[in-house]
Write a protein that holds these residues in place. Structure first.
Motif, PDB file in Angstrom:
ATOM      1  N   TYR A   1      -5.932  50.632   8.631  1.00 42.56           N
ATOM      2  CA  TYR A   1      -5.356  49.295   8.482  1.00 42.56           C
ATOM      3  C   TYR A   1      -6.443  48.239   8.632  1.00 42.56           C
ATOM      4  O   TYR A   1      -7.353  48.396   9.449  1.00 42.56           O
ATOM      5  N   ALA A   2      -6.320  47.191   7.845  1.00 42.11           N
ATOM      6  CA  ALA A   2      -7.296  46.106   7.862  1.00 42.11           C
ATOM      7  C   ALA A   2      -6.601  44.798   8.179  1.00 42.11           C
ATOM      8  O   ALA A   2      -5.388  44.652   7.985  1.00 42.11           O
ATOM      9  N   SER A   3      -7.374  43.826   8.642  1.00 44.53           N
ATOM     10  CA  SER A   3      -6.805  42.526   9.020  1.00 44.53           C
ATOM     11  C   SER A   3      -6.916  41.496   7.906  1.00 44.53           C
ATOM     12  O   SER A   3      -6.510  40.353   8.077  1.00 44.53           O
ATOM     13  N   SER A   4      -7.473  41.900   6.771  1.00 49.03           N
ATOM     14  CA  SER A   4      -7.564  40.991   5.626  1.00 49.03           C
ATOM     15  C   SER A   4      -7.714  41.821   4.358  1.00 49.03           C
ATOM     16  O   SER A   4      -8.053  43.013   4.410  1.00 49.03           O
ATOM     17  N   ALA A   5      -7.477  41.173   3.228  1.00 52.28           N
ATOM     18  CA  ALA A   5      -7.638  41.864   1.951  1.00 52.28           C
ATOM     19  C   ALA A   5      -9.090  42.272   1.729  1.00 52.28           C
ATOM     20  O   ALA A   5      -9.374  43.372   1.251  1.00 52.28           O
ATOM     21  N   LEU A   6     -10.016  41.402   2.095  1.00 54.69           N
ATOM     22  CA  LEU A   6     -11.432  41.714   1.895  1.00 54.69           C
ATOM     23  C   LEU A   6     -11.858  42.902   2.756  1.00 54.69           C
ATOM     24  O   LEU A   6     -12.626  43.762   2.311  1.00 54.69           O
ATOM     25  N   GLU A   7     -11.361  42.966   3.978  1.00 53.44           N
ATOM     26  CA  GLU A   7     -11.692  44.096   4.843  1.00 53.44           C
ATOM     27  C   GLU A   7     -11.134  45.396   4.267  1.00 53.44           C
ATOM     28  O   GLU A   7     -11.794  46.440   4.290  1.00 53.44           O
ATOM     29  N   ALA A   8      -9.915  45.332   3.731  1.00 52.27           N
ATOM     30  CA  ALA A   8      -9.310  46.526   3.143  1.00 52.27           C
ATOM     31  C   ALA A   8     -10.097  47.004   1.931  1.00 52.27           C
ATOM     32  O   ALA A   8     -10.192  48.208   1.677  1.00 52.27           O
ATOM     33  N   CYS A   9     -10.671  46.076   1.175  1.00 50.68           N
ATOM     34  CA  CYS A   9     -11.359  46.407  -0.073  1.00 50.68           C
ATOM     35  C   CYS A   9     -12.831  46.792   0.127  1.00 50.68           C
ATOM     36  O   CYS A   9     -13.505  47.162  -0.850  1.00 50.68           O
ATOM     37  N   ALA A  10     -13.316  46.709   1.347  1.00 47.08           N
ATOM     38  CA  ALA A  10     -14.728  47.011   1.594  1.00 47.08           C
ATOM     39  C   ALA A  10     -15.066  48.429   1.159  1.00 47.08           C
ATOM     40  O   ALA A  10     -14.449  49.385   1.600  1.00 47.08           O
ATOM     41  N   LYS A  11     -16.023  48.543   0.234  1.00 49.02           N
ATOM     42  CA  LYS A  11     -16.506  49.832  -0.287  1.00 49.02           C
ATOM     43  C   LYS A  11     -15.407  50.671  -0.933  1.00 49.02           C
ATOM     44  O   LYS A  11     -15.482  51.898  -0.980  1.00 49.02           O
ATOM     45  N   ALA A  12     -14.380  50.014  -1.464  1.00 49.10           N
ATOM     46  CA  ALA A  12     -13.289  50.740  -2.120  1.00 49.10           C
ATOM     47  C   ALA A  12     -13.722  51.210  -3.508  1.00 49.10           C
ATOM     48  O   ALA A  12     -14.424  50.499  -4.235  1.00 49.10           O
ATOM     49  N   ASP A  13     -13.266  52.420  -3.858  1.00 48.78           N
ATOM     50  CA  ASP A  13     -13.485  52.940  -5.207  1.00 48.78           C
ATOM     51  C   ASP A  13     -12.400  52.459  -6.163  1.00 48.78           C
ATOM     52  O   ASP A  13     -12.599  52.450  -7.376  1.00 48.78           O
ATOM     53  N   VAL A  14     -11.273  52.060  -5.615  1.00 49.38           N
ATOM     54  CA  VAL A  14     -10.184  51.525  -6.428  1.00 49.38           C
ATOM     55  C   VAL A  14      -9.298  50.664  -5.532  1.00 49.38           C
ATOM     56  O   VAL A  14      -9.087  50.978  -4.359  1.00 49.38           O
ATOM     57  N   VAL A  15      -8.820  49.562  -6.086  1.00 50.78           N
ATOM     58  CA  VAL A  15      -7.944  48.631  -5.367  1.00 50.78           C
ATOM     59  C   VAL A  15      -6.551  48.718  -5.981  1.00 50.78           C
ATOM     60  O   VAL A  15      -6.402  48.642  -7.207  1.00 50.78           O
ATOM     61  N   LEU A  16      -5.528  48.867  -5.151  1.00 49.12           N
ATOM     62  CA  LEU A  16      -4.145  48.927  -5.611  1.00 49.12           C
ATOM     63  C   LEU A  16      -3.391  47.703  -5.097  1.00 49.12           C
ATOM     64  O   LEU A  16      -3.394  47.434  -3.894  1.00 49.12           O
ATOM     65  N   VAL A  17      -2.761  46.965  -5.989  1.00 53.60           N
ATOM     66  CA  VAL A  17      -1.871  45.873  -5.597  1.00 53.60           C
ATOM     67  C   VAL A  17      -0.446  46.413  -5.682  1.00 53.60           C
ATOM     68  O   VAL A  17       0.074  46.647  -6.770  1.00 53.60           O
ATOM     69  N   LEU A  18       0.190  46.627  -4.520  1.00 48.93           N
ATOM     70  CA  LEU A  18       1.486  47.305  -4.495  1.00 48.93           C
ATOM     71  C   LEU A  18       2.626  46.436  -3.979  1.00 48.93           C
ATOM     72  O   LEU A  18       3.786  46.832  -4.065  1.00 48.93           O
ATOM     73  N   THR A  19       2.329  45.283  -3.410  1.00 51.42           N
ATOM     74  CA  THR A  19       3.347  44.297  -3.043  1.00 51.42           C
ATOM     75  C   THR A  19       2.841  42.941  -3.524  1.00 51.42           C
ATOM     76  O   THR A  19       1.686  42.586  -3.255  1.00 51.42           O
TER      77      THR A  19
END
Length: 440
Positions: free
Chosen positions: A375-393
């Motif tokens: 779990y992350a406290s922001s969108a940017l933290e969640a996306c750090a070094k992500a291979d793919v980003v999912l927008v689900l809500t």
């Protein structure tokens, strides 16, 4: 103004109690959960609903709203009662569990000694109101002077305060065999709303119960319909968003609920359509609602389909870092019950992906259900070094994301739009691999 008792202070009950106080009634909320009552008495809403905490605090301060765990206090307080407890799906069955509804009548009716009206607001199988009426007349010293009527709710999470104070309609089911005070009392309680010209539909008990379940079944069907067409669009190379706009101009169809995505969730639609099917079977009308089974199947298929889309996009899920933006089943809510977003996140992790979730309001509820996810406290933290980003809500902050926000943050510029809420041209022109659902 009236003295009003609201039994059950969950999502529906807390909202109804606060809003009845807001229009001027003296309200007592009743619940058996001491921790929930403690929060409400302190002016804290135990869930996220825009605007509700302000209404709650304002009316507690004004002395129009208080809470208790005592049915005796409730019976002594007034003669207008609203039943607003949950009707979850039975474990291992499609049918609704009406244990809590029954319990309210069993505990309250013996304490009612004079004329009173109990308005049911919970979503129940058709026939429940009539059965509860018989139970109430048997258990109460007031006999048939304790009336049971049904006044279903039509709240949208994220808009519940507005939908309570300014509903698009009010529905009241009354016992046609024992017409007494229920309609008169309802008109008094809702007088400020009726003064706005809001339609007030009075019917029999069974019809009032079916209005609610039918409305939910129709909305679920509309969502699954457009998602099924989205699958055809994927196969044909067509664009579901343009298609939805085009058919939505037909006023017989309308554009609302025609946004293709990963499907519906929450504490109402999934369990309500299953309970509707189960009840139809009990009544001998099982063939009438068999289409709802496919509505449910389409909806659940959207979740596994999203996992397949992710796998197709990245090649393999093993060791892939996935950012999941959104966990609540819809924006402006912290409700993760039967959430498609959280279900997808869990499936991805089970298949070997590293998953980090961020939701503006639902992180804590998500962590309680899926503690092994990141779990992350922001969108940017969640996306750090992500291979793919999912927008689900489709929270506003996700809809307003632009590629520049994530430059230098992600490892790979891949984004999958599970709600078709982003501008495909903006992302593709910035060099991102964008994929929507039902879009070429």
């Amino acid at each position: 103004m009236s003295k009003v008792v609201v039994i059950g202070t969950g999502y529906l009950g807390a909202t109804h109690a606060a809003c009845m106080a807001e229009i001027g009634h003296d309200v007592l909320g009743v619940d058996v959960d001491p921790s929930k009552l403690a929060k409400l008495e302190a002016g804290e809403v135990p869930f996220w609903e825009p605007g509700l905490e302000e209404v709650l605090q304002r009316n507690i301060a004004a002395g129009r709203l208080r809470f208790t765990a005592s049915y005796a206090d409730a019976a002594a307080f007034g003669d207008i009662f609203f039943l607003a407890v949950g009707t979850p799906q039975k474990k291992g069955e499609y049918a609704a569990d009406v244990t809590y509804v029954n319990s309210v009548v069993e505990n309250l009716a013996p304490l009612i000694t004079g004329p009173a009206v109990l308005f049911g607001k919970s979503t129940v199988p058709v026939g429940t109101a009539e059965r509860l009426g018989t139970m109430a007349h048997t258990l109460s010293p007031a006999g048939e002077d304790l009336e049971v009527a049904w006044n279903p709710e039509f709240l949208r999470e994220g808009h519940a305060v507005e939908d309570t104070l300014h509903p698009d309609r009010l529905v009241l089911g009354v016992d046609r065999n024992r017409p007494r005070r229920a309609e008169e009392v309802a008109r008094e309680v809702y007088a400020p709303l009726l003064a706005e010209g809001i339609p007030f539909i009075v019917t029999d008990l069974a019809t009032a119960e079916l209005v609610k379940t039918s409305a939910n079944a129709f909305l679920a069907t509309k969502i699954s319909f457009i998602n099924a067409i989205s699958e055809v669009c994927d196969a044909a190379g067509a664009d579901i968003t343009v298609l939805a706009d085009a058919i939505g101009h037909d006023d017989r169809i309308g554009r609302k609920f025609l946004n293709a995505g990963i499907g519906f969730g929450g504490g109402c639609l999934p369990k309500d359509i299953r309970a509707f099917m189960a009840r139809a079977g009990e009544l001998g009308a099982d063939q009438a609602l068999t289409f709802l089974r496919e509505v449910d199947n389409i909806n659940m298929r959207r979740r596994t389909g999203m996992v397949d889309v992710v796998r197709d996009t990245v090649g393999t899920l093993l060791g892939v870092q996935v950012a999941v933006l959104g966990a609540a089943f819809k924006p402006d809510s912290d409700d993760v019950r039967d959430s498609p977003a959280l279900n997808v996140a869990g499936q991805l992790q089970l298949q070997g992906a590293g998953v980090t979730v961020y939701d503006p309001k639902a992180n804590n509820n998500s962590r309680a259900l899926f503690p092994t996810l990141g779990y992350a406290s922001s969108a940017l933290e969640a996306c750090a070094k992500a291979d793919v980003v999912l927008v689900l809500t489709e929270w506003r902050e996700f809809r307003e994301l632009v590629p520049a926000d994530l430059e230098g943050v992600v490892r790979e510029r891949r984004i999958i739009d599970g709600r078709n809420c982003l501008d495909v041209n903006v992302w593709r022109s910035a060099g991102w691999h964008y994929r929507g659902l039902g879009r070429p």
